[in-house]
Design an enzyme around this catalytic site. Structure first.
Site, PDB file in Angstrom:
ATOM      1  N   HIS A 101      -5.697   2.922   1.345  1.00 30.59           N
ATOM      2  CA  HIS A 101      -4.965   4.096   1.823  1.00 30.59           C
ATOM      3  C   HIS A 101      -5.649   4.790   3.006  1.00 30.59           C
ATOM      4  O   HIS A 101      -5.025   5.074   4.017  1.00 30.59           O
ATOM      5  CB  HIS A 101      -4.782   5.130   0.706  1.00 30.59           C
ATOM      6  CG  HIS A 101      -4.194   4.570  -0.559  1.00 30.59           C
ATOM      7  ND1 HIS A 101      -3.270   3.556  -0.567  1.00 30.59           N
ATOM      8  CD2 HIS A 101      -4.397   4.886  -1.864  1.00 30.59           C
ATOM      9  CE1 HIS A 101      -2.923   3.281  -1.825  1.00 30.59           C
ATOM     10  NE2 HIS A 101      -3.600   4.073  -2.626  1.00 30.59           N
TER      11      HIS A 101
ATOM     12  N   ASP B 183       0.896  -1.154   0.000  1.00 30.87           N
ATOM     13  CA  ASP B 183       0.000   0.000   0.000  1.00 30.87           C
ATOM     14  C   ASP B 183       0.935   1.204   0.000  1.00 30.87           C
ATOM     15  O   ASP B 183       1.559   1.501   1.025  1.00 30.87           O
ATOM     16  CB  ASP B 183      -0.870  -0.005   1.257  1.00 30.87           C
ATOM     17  CG  ASP B 183      -1.805   1.192   1.290  1.00 30.87           C
ATOM     18  OD1 ASP B 183      -1.414   2.272   0.820  1.00 30.87           O
ATOM     19  OD2 ASP B 183      -2.930   1.041   1.780  1.00 30.87           O
ATOM     20  N   HIS B 184       1.086   1.873  -1.138  1.00 37.97           N
ATOM     21  CA  HIS B 184       2.180   2.840  -1.231  1.00 37.97           C
ATOM     22  C   HIS B 184       2.030   4.007  -0.259  1.00 37.97           C
ATOM     23  O   HIS B 184       2.999   4.677   0.067  1.00 37.97           O
ATOM     24  CB  HIS B 184       2.393   3.326  -2.677  1.00 37.97           C
ATOM     25  CG  HIS B 184       1.427   4.377  -3.134  1.00 37.97           C
ATOM     26  ND1 HIS B 184       0.174   4.108  -3.575  1.00 37.97           N
ATOM     27  CD2 HIS B 184       1.557   5.723  -3.220  1.00 37.97           C
ATOM     28  CE1 HIS B 184      -0.427   5.230  -3.923  1.00 37.97           C
ATOM     29  NE2 HIS B 184       0.388   6.230  -3.719  1.00 37.97           N
TER      30      HIS B 184
END
Ligand code: BG6
Length: 510
Positions: free
Chosen positions: A248, A185-186
């Site tokens: 996010h 999950d960047h």
């Protein structure tokens, strides 16, 4: 990025090496890590893709991407040539056994050349439908057996809903151990998102007041100005809830709401985060309208540009009911947060590109100042700016200069850029280095992903069964549909307009 040790010798295999993610994010990040001296001496990046690209073409294409997207700007010839000597390409369809055999041969060649058993990272930058096929082929080749050396990196979306995420987990954990799987999950790699942990647990100041007794509400906004672009084939089946909230926004919520970890061990942090997700009050299907709002952008103008509505974008159905905006009102059932609303919103084509968390504290218990002094009085507010202008603003009350006692808000600022005078690494730099070091703290464990799906499942199901009556329902360059305001006005509250730069004040949205 000081966590962990220098990585061991590594072959970094990218499936989907001819795709957008490799071009825009992965290789620019690897290039920066290389220039910053974070990569091991023995490093090879092997791109695998079905496109017919030769090695030279592949390198050229990647260089263009680095020139365009790296935080450092254009590459320098000498530096690039050094880095590019580690890039190689393997063309072929990975569903075909001969591509797998060719991969296994290449991996063996690196080991022989380096006279070492290098770690092997298999990065799946491929459409979700191919994940099981590629992982299955790796397993057949025995490239999943060594828990120490073999790692699999999986991009989101991880499943399409709870059932498909569970099925995917079952398949992958049938081949790889959970400790070998890195679900990206960047947002968790963003410097300011990580700083949330430092802010909360390295300062004695805030933790004692970080609960329902002092905090009135928490708002999380992740807004984008871009539209769907060329990603309609994915986005039409995803929508804002799956694309942004399930991962996010819920991850940010976890970092705000989690209990203090006993240590920084990966599983300790992940346990504390999953506790938050488990404690989120389930939304009953018949009450979804009180807790969730969706929207879709229509056409409009941005400066002197005509902007197409979502339904006019390339690849989007004429009557698409995919949401490009989602807002949720969540409650966490535990001692710390009982009764405190967490308002989450995200959308495309909104008025600004901004990600931030606003925490509003309760009013003082007794107002001792005369009425004339407190006309401009506002409760304390803490704003954590994740992007852009990363930093933290704390709004306090001060006496305004003058002969009378009049109070007014002033902001205390911490701005990353000014405080540290250095560029922060891109999220992917942090995350790729962590995979190479074998540090899974910032990656999602299977139970986190599944619990996040179950949080949004009632909303997904209700929205799927009742098509939206009023799409498109917001203008580009706005803060979303009016119904998003109603979500908060039922609690007597309003969305805060995000702080767009440290100089900006903030107020309720007009
Ligand atoms: C991705 C979503 O995960 O995050 C995209 O799939 C979105 O739709 C992007 O645009 C936003 O990321 P960032 O880092 O630009 O805020």
């Amino acid at each position: 990025m000081e966590r962990g040790n220098h990585p061991q010798p590594t072959v970094f295999v990218i499936f989907g090496a001819g795709g957008d993610l490799t071009w825009r994010k992965l290789v620019p990040a690897l290039h920066n890590l290389y220039l910053d001296g974070h990569l091991p001496e023995h490093l090879a990046v092997l791109g695998v893709d079905s496109k017919a690209l030769g090695e030279e073409k592949f390198r050229e294409h990647l260089r263009e991407g680095v020139d365009q997207f790296s935080r450092r700007g254009k590459t320098k010839k000498k530096e690039w040539d050094e880095f590019a000597s580690r890039l190689s390409y393997l063309g072929g369809d990975f569903a075909e056994p001969q591509t797998g055999e060719a991969l296994a041969d290449r991996l063996q060649t690196f080991d022989q050349e380096w006279d070492i058993e290098a770690n092997r990272i298999f990065y799946l930058a491929i459409p979700p439908a191919l994940v099981e096929t590629v992982a299955g082929q790796l397993a057949k080749l025995g490239l999943c057996k060594d828990c120490r050396r073999d790692r699999l990196v999986v991009e989101k979306p991880f499943g399409h809903d709870l059932a498909s995420a569970r099925a995917l987990d079952r398949t992958l954990t049938g081949m790889f151990a959970e400790s070998q799987i890195y679900r990206i999950d960047h947002y968790l790699g963003k410097e300011t998102v990580q700083n949330l942990l430092a802010f909360r647990f390295a300062n004695a100041l805030f933790e004692p007041i970080w609960d329902r007794r002092y905090i009135d509400q928490v708002q999380i906004t992740v807004a984008e100005t871009v539209g769907v672009g060329h990603r309609a084939s994915y986005y039409e089946h995803a929508g804002a809830l799956r694309d942004m909230v399930q991962n996010h926004l819920l991850q940010i919520l976890c970092l705000i709401a989690m209990e203090s970890p006993v240590s920084f061990a990966a599983d300790e942090i992940r346990n504390k985060k999953v506790d938050v997700l488990r404690a989120i009050h389930p939304i009953r299907p018949e009450k979804v309208h009180n807790f969730a709002v969706r929207g879709q952008y229509g056409k409009g103008r941005l400066g002197d540009r005509e902007i197409p509505g979502y339904r006019q974008e390339e690849g989007v159905a004429l009557r698409s009911s995919t949401e490009t905006f989602a807002a949720l009102r969540l409650f966490i059932d535990n001692w710390r947060w009982q009764g405190v609303p967490f308002y989450l919103r995200t959308g495309k084509r909104l008025a600004a590109k901004v990600s931030q968390v606003s925490i509003l504290f309760r009013p003082v218990p007794h107002q001792s100042f005369p009425a004339t002094a407190v006309e401009n009085w506002q409760p304390n507010r803490l704003v954590i700016r994740i992007q852009p202008e990363e930093g933290i603003t704390l709004r306090i009350q001060a006496k305004q200069p003058g002969t009378r006692m009049v109070l007014g808000p002033v902001d205390m600022q911490f701005c990353y850029r000014d405080a540290f005078r250095t560029t922060t690494p891109e999220a992917y730099e942090t995350l790729l280095l962590d995979v190479m070091r074998g540090d899974a703290t910032l990656f999602m464990r299977a139970d986190q992903v599944e619990t996040a799906w179950s949080v949004i499942a009632p909303v997904l199901e209700t929205w799927e069964s009742v098509p939206p009556a009023d799409f498109p329902d917001y203008r580009p360059d706005s803060w979303g549909p009016e119904t998003a305001d109603a979500l908060l006005t039922q609690d007597g509250r309003n969305w805060f307009a995000p702080v767009l730069s440290e100089k900006d004040g903030e107020d309720e949205n007009p």
